[in-house]
Design an enzyme around this catalytic site. Structure first.
Site, mmCIF file in Angstrom:
data_model
loop_
_atom_site.group_PDB
_atom_site.id
_atom_site.type_symbol
_atom_site.label_atom_id
_atom_site.label_comp_id
_atom_site.label_asym_id
_atom_site.label_seq_id
_atom_site.Cartn_x
_atom_site.Cartn_y
_atom_site.Cartn_z
ATOM 1 N N MET A 279 -12.296 3.999 0.125
ATOM 2 C CA MET A 279 -12.891 4.204 1.463
ATOM 3 C C MET A 279 -13.611 5.546 1.435
ATOM 4 S SD MET A 279 -9.672 2.749 3.638
ATOM 5 C CE MET A 279 -8.592 2.952 2.234
ATOM 6 N N ASP B 102 -6.289 -6.788 4.548
ATOM 7 C CA ASP B 102 -5.729 -5.428 4.539
ATOM 8 C C ASP B 102 -5.686 -4.851 5.945
ATOM 9 O OD1 ASP B 102 -4.938 -2.876 3.883
ATOM 10 O OD2 ASP B 102 -6.762 -2.372 2.759
ATOM 11 N N SER C 200 0.841 -1.194 0.000
ATOM 12 C CA SER C 200 0.000 0.000 0.000
ATOM 13 C C SER C 200 0.877 1.245 0.000
ATOM 14 C CB SER C 200 -0.900 0.029 1.236
ATOM 15 O OG SER C 200 -1.454 1.333 1.376
ATOM 16 N N GLY D 277 1.346 -2.117 4.158
ATOM 17 C CA GLY D 277 1.801 -0.732 4.019
ATOM 18 C C GLY D 277 3.057 -0.483 4.820
ATOM 19 N N SER D 278 2.858 -0.196 6.115
ATOM 20 C CA SER D 278 3.992 0.155 6.982
ATOM 21 C C SER D 278 5.062 -0.917 6.991
ATOM 22 C CB SER D 278 3.529 0.336 8.429
ATOM 23 O OG SER D 278 2.292 0.944 8.466
ATOM 24 N N MET E 119 -9.172 7.796 0.640
ATOM 25 C CA MET E 119 -9.952 8.128 1.846
ATOM 26 C C MET E 119 -10.520 9.536 1.710
ATOM 27 S SD MET E 119 -7.246 6.824 4.683
ATOM 28 C CE MET E 119 -6.566 5.163 4.649
ATOM 29 N N HIS F 42 -8.657 0.814 -3.544
ATOM 30 C CA HIS F 42 -9.528 0.551 -2.388
ATOM 31 C C HIS F 42 -10.216 1.866 -2.023
ATOM 32 C CE1 HIS F 42 -9.528 -0.613 2.209
ATOM 33 N NE2 HIS F 42 -10.750 -0.541 1.704
ATOM 34 N N MET G 178 -11.064 -6.393 5.942
ATOM 35 C CA MET G 178 -10.283 -5.413 6.699
ATOM 36 C C MET G 178 -9.854 -6.042 8.025
ATOM 37 S SD MET G 178 -9.964 -2.723 4.859
ATOM 38 C CE MET G 178 -8.978 -1.916 6.120
ATOM 39 N N HIS H 270 -1.373 -1.341 -4.162
ATOM 40 C CA HIS H 270 -2.619 -1.033 -3.450
ATOM 41 C C HIS H 270 -2.703 0.481 -3.221
ATOM 42 C CE1 HIS H 270 -5.978 -2.262 -0.835
ATOM 43 N NE2 HIS H 270 -5.577 -1.326 0.011
ATOM 44 N N ASP I 140 -4.952 3.422 -1.521
ATOM 45 C CA ASP I 140 -5.982 3.692 -0.505
ATOM 46 C C ASP I 140 -6.556 5.093 -0.670
ATOM 47 O OD1 ASP I 140 -6.098 1.336 1.192
ATOM 48 O OD2 ASP I 140 -4.008 1.778 1.663
HETATM 49 C C1 DX5 Z 1 -6.257 1.145 6.018
HETATM 50 C C2 DX5 Z 1 -5.833 0.880 4.586
HETATM 51 C C3 DX5 Z 1 -4.705 -0.071 4.474
HETATM 52 C C4 DX5 Z 1 -3.431 0.428 5.092
HETATM 53 C C5 DX5 Z 1 -2.567 -0.737 5.428
HETATM 54 O O1 DX5 Z 1 -7.386 1.941 6.022
HETATM 55 O O2 DX5 Z 1 -6.904 0.339 3.848
HETATM 56 O O3 DX5 Z 1 -4.471 -0.441 3.123
HETATM 57 O O4 DX5 Z 1 -2.725 1.290 4.245
HETATM 58 O O5 DX5 Z 1 -1.486 -0.237 6.126
HETATM 59 P P1 DX5 Z 1 -0.718 -1.093 7.202
HETATM 60 O O6 DX5 Z 1 -0.134 -2.264 6.479
HETATM 61 O O7 DX5 Z 1 0.328 -0.126 7.684
HETATM 62 O O8 DX5 Z 1 -1.704 -1.503 8.258
HETATM 63 ZN ZN ZN Z 2 -6.464 -0.583 1.794
#
Ligand code: DX5
Ligand code: ZN
Length: 217
Positions: A69, A176, A9, A198-199, A38, A67, A138, A34, A36
């Site tokens: 959101m 995710d 991500s 992600g992280s 938001m 994705h 999720m 990926h 994200d």
């Molecule tokens: C959360 C996102 C994830 C997020 C995952 O709302 O949908 O895709 O970026 O990040 P990590 O792997 O750091 O939890």
């Molecule tokens: Zn995501």
């Protein structure tokens, strides 16, 4: 052990060096990228939108796994497809007319996914499972990277696996949030096909090595 698809991500990447980050993903064993999105409404955070997605597309050599959101995702599905999405996932909780929203995505040359928040039961997908390419489970509450993995996710993956088997659907199960090497093996054993991270990828010293390690568990 099945080999999972890995979808890093870019939410956790260095936005000031996005081109280099995407080029790193091109060279890596990542399968999808990926993205994200938001809106500050469906989730309490705002990430980025169409122009950044288009910019990523200009450098990416892998499918963009978008994705959404966001509230009223049907207003933006066509635009994200135009911006380069290969897959578009909407949230069950954001759709009044989920069946229509899925058909809207499938009418494009685009894979259709539905995401479930941690509190949303898998069985609610029973009447749309045949049309789905992706079930996104999720494993944190959406809105932020870097959160703690929710253990109930394992059970939901097994339930999704059963739903897919019973219905004859070919949907992939994507997980995710909070994915790392402590949980990746069990996620795959339970039936996950795609791991978003992600992280764990971008904050590591060697992101390409980390992607490879997730793929090799
Ligand atoms: C959360 C996102 C994830 C997020 C995952 O709302 O949908 O895709 O970026 O990040 P990590 O792997 O750091 O939890
Ligand atoms: Zn995501």
């Amino acid at each position: 052990m099945r080999i999972p698809l890995i979808a890093p991500s870019v939410l956790a990447s260095d936005f000031a060096n996005l081109q280099q980050e995407v080029e790193m993903l091109n060279r890596s064993e990542a399968d999808w990228i990926h993205i994200d999105i938001m809106d500050g409404r469906f989730v309490p955070n705002i990430s980025f939108g169409l122009p950044v997605t288009e910019a990523i597309r200009r450098h990416a050599h892998k499918p963009l796994d978008v994705h959404l959101m966001i509230e009223e995702p049907e207003r933006y599905v066509d635009d994200f497809f135009e911006a380069g999405a290969s897959h578009i996932t909407v949230h069950y909780e954001a759709c009044q007319h989920l069946h229509r929203n899925i058909q809207q995505i499938k009418a494009l040359d685009c894979k259709a996914g539905v995401a479930l928040n941690p509190h949303t039961p898998v069985e609610l997908l029973e009447d749309v499972i045949q049309d789905l390419d992706i079930i996104l489970i999720m494993s944190v509450n959406p809105g932020f990277g870097g959160q703690k993995f929710i253990e109930n996710t394992y059970k939901k993956i097994e339930q999704a696996r059963e739903l897919i088997a019973d219905s004859g659907s070919s949907a992939l199960i994507e997980v995710d949030g909070g994915v790392n090497l402590d949980n990746s093996r069990r996620l795959i054993e339970c039936g996950a096909d795609v791991l978003v991270a992600g992280s764990f990828v971008f904050k590591s010293d060697d992101p390409q090595g980390t992607i490879l390690s997730l793929k090799s568990v």
